[in-house]
Each structure stands twice: as C-alpha cells, then as structure tokens.
Design an enzyme around this catalytic site. Structure first.
Site, PDB file in Angstrom:
ATOM      1  N   SER A  12     -18.096 -35.908  -9.896  1.00  0.00           N
ATOM      2  CA  SER A  12     -17.292 -37.055 -10.286  1.00  0.00           C
ATOM      3  C   SER A  12     -17.685 -37.541 -11.680  1.00  0.00           C
ATOM      4  O   SER A  12     -17.613 -36.776 -12.638  1.00  0.00           O
ATOM      5  CB  SER A  12     -17.427 -38.144  -9.222  1.00  0.00           C
ATOM      6  OG  SER A  12     -16.414 -39.110  -9.350  1.00  0.00           O
TER       7      SER A  12
ATOM      8  N   ASP B  53      -7.817 -33.886  -4.492  1.00  0.00           N
ATOM      9  CA  ASP B  53      -8.834 -34.887  -4.845  1.00  0.00           C
ATOM     10  C   ASP B  53      -8.167 -36.214  -5.200  1.00  0.00           C
ATOM     11  O   ASP B  53      -7.323 -36.265  -6.091  1.00  0.00           O
ATOM     12  CB  ASP B  53      -9.650 -34.381  -6.029  1.00  0.00           C
ATOM     13  CG  ASP B  53     -10.903 -35.202  -6.288  1.00  0.00           C
ATOM     14  OD1 ASP B  53     -10.836 -36.443  -6.184  1.00  0.00           O
ATOM     15  OD2 ASP B  53     -11.938 -34.605  -6.615  1.00  0.00           O
TER      16      ASP B  53
ATOM     17  N   HIS C  12     -12.811 -35.403  -2.262  1.00  0.00           N
ATOM     18  CA  HIS C  12     -13.410 -35.622  -3.578  1.00  0.00           C
ATOM     19  C   HIS C  12     -14.639 -34.747  -3.706  1.00  0.00           C
ATOM     20  O   HIS C  12     -15.745 -35.117  -3.304  1.00  0.00           O
ATOM     21  CB  HIS C  12     -13.780 -37.106  -3.709  1.00  0.00           C
ATOM     22  CG  HIS C  12     -14.231 -37.512  -5.059  1.00  0.00           C
ATOM     23  ND1 HIS C  12     -13.608 -37.121  -6.218  1.00  0.00           N
ATOM     24  CD2 HIS C  12     -15.271 -38.305  -5.460  1.00  0.00           C
ATOM     25  CE1 HIS C  12     -14.224 -37.654  -7.263  1.00  0.00           C
ATOM     26  NE2 HIS C  12     -15.245 -38.369  -6.823  1.00  0.00           N
TER      27      HIS C  12
END
Length: 526
Positions: free
Chosen positions: A246, A466, A496
């Site tokens: 991320s 995602d 994710h």
C-alpha cells in the site's frame, strides 16, 4: 474518518479483524548479561551513497544495541504470538533534518527476527505495511507467520517510520476530541454542518502544530526513504531488500528513485498510483471502493445498482437519525461508512459486512460501529492510537497543505465523485477540503517521481479488485519506474494486496526474493 489509504494488505482487514496491535517493549529479564540475545556484531563499514554521503560517520557507523523484546501478545483468543526469544528491538539514530545531517537526531524504532539459516543468509528484508502511519514494530510480529519461508535466509526487519508510534509519534489531539470528531457529519449538507466540519479539520492541524510542530516539516516520505538507506548501511547491507504494501509501495518507489544503485530485491504490493495528485488519489479510491462494493454485492447475487441504492438509503437514514449501538453510543453516517470500508479490504471479511449491514437495517448499529472502531484504532475504553495523526501528518506534509477549497469541492469534486460512487464519493470529495485544512507545513502536492534508471528489477503487484489502491495504479507505477526496472504482475482477484493470500503471487515473490528469479513483465496470476 478518512478513507485515504490506511494500511497495507497485512495491516488492514486480516489483522484488524483479528485484534488490535500492541507495542514492542524491552524485556528487562533478557538481553546482555541475562542469557538472552546480546547486541549485534559490529556493522560493516558504511559505503557512501548519493543520498547519504553527507551523513557523519557517527550515524552511518553506529552500532545498534539489539535486545530481546516481547512482541504483541494480547489476542482476545483470536491471535497469539508464541512466546520465545525470536524478536529483538533497537533504536537507530537519524537526522531530524537531512539538510543539517550533523544536527539534532531522532530515534527510529526497529524490530527484527534474525535469519534461521545463517549459512545461506542473504541480508536484511525491510517491511512497510502501509498507512502512512502504520507501525512496523507492532505489525511484523503479528504477520510473521506469512514470512517464515523468507525468514530462513533474511533477517526480517520492521520499523516505525519517523513520526509514527515509537519513532516520535506525531500527536495532534486527545481521545475525547477524536471521539467527538467521529460524531460529526463528514459530508456536510448545510452551511452550518460545513462550518463545523471545516472548523474541526482546522483544529486538527492546529493541534499538530502545537504538539508536534518541530517534527512536522520532517515526516515526509522522502525523509523516510533516506532513513531506510541509513538503515541499510547500519544493518551492514550493500543493497536494500524490501517488501512494501500500500503506502509502503510509494515509500519503496521513492527510495528507488533516490538510491537506484542501492536497490536490491524490492517488491511493491497493492500499489499507489504515482501519477496522481492528492485529488486524483481520492478519485482513484472512489473508483476502487465502489468497484469492491459492487463485486461484494455480485458475490451475494445482488445487482450493483440495487446494492448501491440499499447502502445509500441506509446512510441517508443515519444522516437523519443515528442508530443505537450499545453502551450509549450512536452509529452515525460517518461511522457506518467507516465500518463498511474495513471488510472491503479482504474478501474473507465479506460475510462480516453482510452481518453488519443486515443488523443496521434491522435497527442495530453495534456490528458496524465495532468495525469502525477497529478501523479507527479505538479500544474498549474509548482511547485511540495516534496512527490517524501520523497518517495525516505524513500525507499532508507530502501534499503541501490544503488541497481544495469548499467551493472547489461543491462545484467540481462533489458532483464528479458522487457520480463515480454514490456511497463513498461525497465523503472522499469533502476530504479534499478537510483532510489538510490549515496545515502548517507547505510543500509539493504534485505527482511522485519514481523514475529509477539503473535500478535492479522491482516487482510491482496489482490486484484487479483492490479497493484502496485500484489496479490501474500498478501499471502506472511499473511504467514510471522505467523500462527494465518495473516488472508488472497482475493478480486477478479481490482484496488489498496479494502476497500471502494468492498462491501464484506468493510463489513468484518468494522465488524472486530467495533465488533472484525475475518473472516476465506482465505475468498474470489468478
């Protein structure tokens, strides 16, 4: 609440739904002279790099005082870290201001598990689990089971980036003020609500300036990347090996841009789009969360329009009259939306979302508010961590302060975002005006330069479903890193992040990190 990227694959739904993170504390009964792990052997001499050549030898040659420490163990019956002497903690000194490398220093908290097979050891593998604002010291031990294979040949190293947790955490307000903020309308419908919303946002920035003003100019991503190169030198590694999720993909890419010749084996999973500005990132999230919500409803056999309308109806109801949620609390529109966001990070949590939505529609707000509490890092006593403070401080410092005026929101972003996502769009649009309102630090709010000519191949992993970092950003990241550097891997799936949940991706990454096997650019996993 803000839905700006909060955490990486292993620090969102999978771990948040499994319990809250705890800090790492030194065990007074272990360490030097107590039969535990002693300090590390002297680090290899630091070599000069373009970004760190000006650092004094007192920093590049420092020896870390590793001591055995207890990882997070409180699990409420869901997660339990086995006791033992695997984990060691230390603090690295880094310049507060890299423009004054011989000036004041700050501490960067680290935790590690040494490689199991010392004979085939490759080096250190650094982790960042996202945020910005996520604690690597707290998260790595909780996720360590997923990295046992890597731990055979790597020292696993987690760290709290500057301004986060044990690395001089940014503090902006107390828990009572945070609780009050979550009760406000974060997608105001009237002039009065708008004023309250913006006043609260400005008060947050003022609180950061009052409590952590000295630190704020120095918590940006570029400085965190420079910390990683200092870490590489202090740990005695010629190259930096790294696994970032991320926001950790942005941090890793910035590192590659600053230090291309020091790039070892880097993996970026759940990739942030480097080509967007602050508003573009929010627009991407409106697309990603709406897509994930529609995939969730499709999985339940419900049409996208029907499911979206159902959630919008619930949110409008809560905007008019919050629901009772137990213990005298109320489920507001803002808290409900936060609760909906969390289980969208992982397909394994979709059943939890179903139960929470059904309960709310039946008049019980408790399940959704429990999910919101997990996302907001609120404990059973009503206390909050400072993760949200760190997240806003880092992202607003990177963005250079306020990114949109209320007039721009209502005239441009609100209609656009609402069209993209009637559920998430309005709050994400208002976020542009409120997130960094009155921010005391200025800077550059444009796209991130991630070009890394001459760097070793970097794996860039995008998952098609995602919600927080939509797949399209992975292609742009791979292109931005440059030909022969960015190696795109497409994971056809939900959630994710892919490493540790998608077998094909996990095997591909393991082969790269352990054996140096670079997959073909454009490889697809499903």
């Amino acid at each position: 609440m803000s839905m700006r990227v909060r955490a990486g694959a292993l620090a969102t739904a999978a771990l948040l739904l499994a319990g809250t993170a705890a800090g790492c504390t030194t065990d007074p009964d272990e360490g030097e002279g107590k039969g535990g792990a002693a300090s590390s052997s002297p680090s290899a001499p630091a070599k000069e790099t373009p970004g760190a050549s000006a650092l004094p030898a007192a920093l590049t040659g420092q020896k870390l005082d590793w001591k055995s420490c207890r990882p997070p163990v409180k699990a409420d019956g869901i997660y339990a870290e086995k006791p033992g002497r695997q984990w060691q903690c230390a603090t690295m000194k880094a310049p507060l201001d890299y423009g004054k490398p011989s000036g004041e220093t700050m501490g960067i908290a680290l935790i590690r598990a040494k490689a199991k097979d010392d004979g085939s050891r490759i080096g250190s593998l650094l982790f960042n689990f996202g945020g910005p604002g996520g604690s690597g010291v707290a998260t790595l031990p909780r996720a360590a089971e997923d990295y046992q294979k890597l731990n055979r040949r790597y020292d696993l190293v987690g760290f709290d980036p500057r301004g986060v947790a044990d690395s001089s955490a940014v503090v902006c307000r107390d828990s009572e003020q945070t609780e009050a903020s979550h009760q406000l309308d974060h997608s105001p419908d009237t002039a009065a609500e708008e004023k309250i919303f913006l006043d609260n946002a400005a008060a947050f920035g003022a609180g950061c300036a009052k409590r952590s003003g000295k630190l704020l100019p120095h918590v940006g991503t570029e400085n965190a990347a420079r910390d990683m190169d200092l870490m590489r030198q202090v740990l005695g590694d010629d190259k930096l090996h790294y696994l970032g999720f991320s926001y950790g993909t942005e941090l890793g890419a910035v590192y590659a841009h600053l230090f291309p010749s020091e790039v070892g084996r880097l993996v970026l999973d759940a990739v942030v789009d480097p080509t967007t500005d602050f508003a573009g990132g929010s627009r991407n999230q409106a697309v990603g969360f709406q897509r994930a919500l529609e995939n969730y409803f499709k999985d339940r056999g419900i049409g996208a329009e029907e499911g979206t309308a159902r959630v919008v109806k619930l949110l409008e109801r809560l905007d008019r009259e919050p629901l009772p949620a137990g213990e005298g609390r109320k489920l507001t529109e803002n808290l409900a939306l936060t609760g909906i966001v969390l289980p969208l990070y992982s397909q394994e949590s979709w059943s939890t979302l179903t139960e929470a939505l059904d309960a709310a529609e039946s008049g019980d707000g408790a399940p959704l508010i429990q999910l919101a509490d997990m996302y907001n890092s609120r404990d059973e006593n009503g206390d909050f961590t400072t993760q949200d403070h760190s997240q806003r401080a880092i992202s607003c410092t990177d963005a250079g302060g306020a990114t949109a005026t209320p007039a721009e929101v209502t005239s441009r972003h609100l209609p656009e975002f609402t069209k993209i996502s009637p559920v998430f769009g309005p709050m994400l649009a208002w976020d542009l005006a409120g997130w960094c309102a009155g921010w005391p630090v200025t800077g550059d709010s444009g796209p991130t330069d991630v070009s890394a000519k001459g760097a070793a191949p970097i794996l860039v992993i995008g998952t098609t479903g995602d919600p927080a970092t939509p797949y399209e950003g992975a292609k742009k990241m791979a292109d931005g890193l440059g030909a022969g550097v960015g190696v795109l891997i497409t994971n056809k799936g939900e959630g994710h992040g892919a490493y540790g949940t998608a077998d094909c991706v996990t095997k591909t990454v393991d082969a790269y990190l352990l054996d140096g096997t670079v997959p073909p650019n454009g490889k697809t996993c499903s």
